[in-house]
Design a protein around this motif. Sequence first.
Motif: not given
Length: 115
Positions: A6, A8, A10, A40, A42-44, A50, A52, A90, A92
Motif C-alpha cells: 500500500t 499512502n 498524504y 494499492n 491511497m491519496i488523502q 493522526k 503519518l 482510494t 478520500t
Amino acid sequence: SNGETTVNIYLLNGDHFMTRNFNHYNYDKTRTSQYSHNMNIMIQPAFCGKTLGGHSFGASDSDCISTSAKITVYYQMGSSFTFTVPKSLTITSVIFDALDSSLLPTESCLRENAR
C-alpha cells in the motif's frame, strides 16, 4: 506475505496543483516491479490527530486539516496527466478542481506553484 503493498500519499494543508509540461515531474509508468500488480494507492489529506510516517499531527498543527474538511487539488482542464492503477486507488476527502475555465491564458499561477 501475499506481496501486497500500500502506497499512502498524504496531502498537507495548503494549495496543491497538478501541472503539465514539467519534465522533472514525469511519471514513468514503463518501469514496474514484478510485484506492482498488487499495489494499492491511497491519496488523502494529512488529518489532525493522526500519526503519518512517524510524525504526529496535533489539533493546532498548521500542516493538517480536520477530519471533516477536504483538500483541493487544482489542475488544468486540458492536461492529460495519467497514471496506472495497479490494483486499487482510494481517494478520500480530496476535491479536483479545473482551473482553465477561470484563468486567463497570461496567468502563470500553476507554474509558480508547481510542487
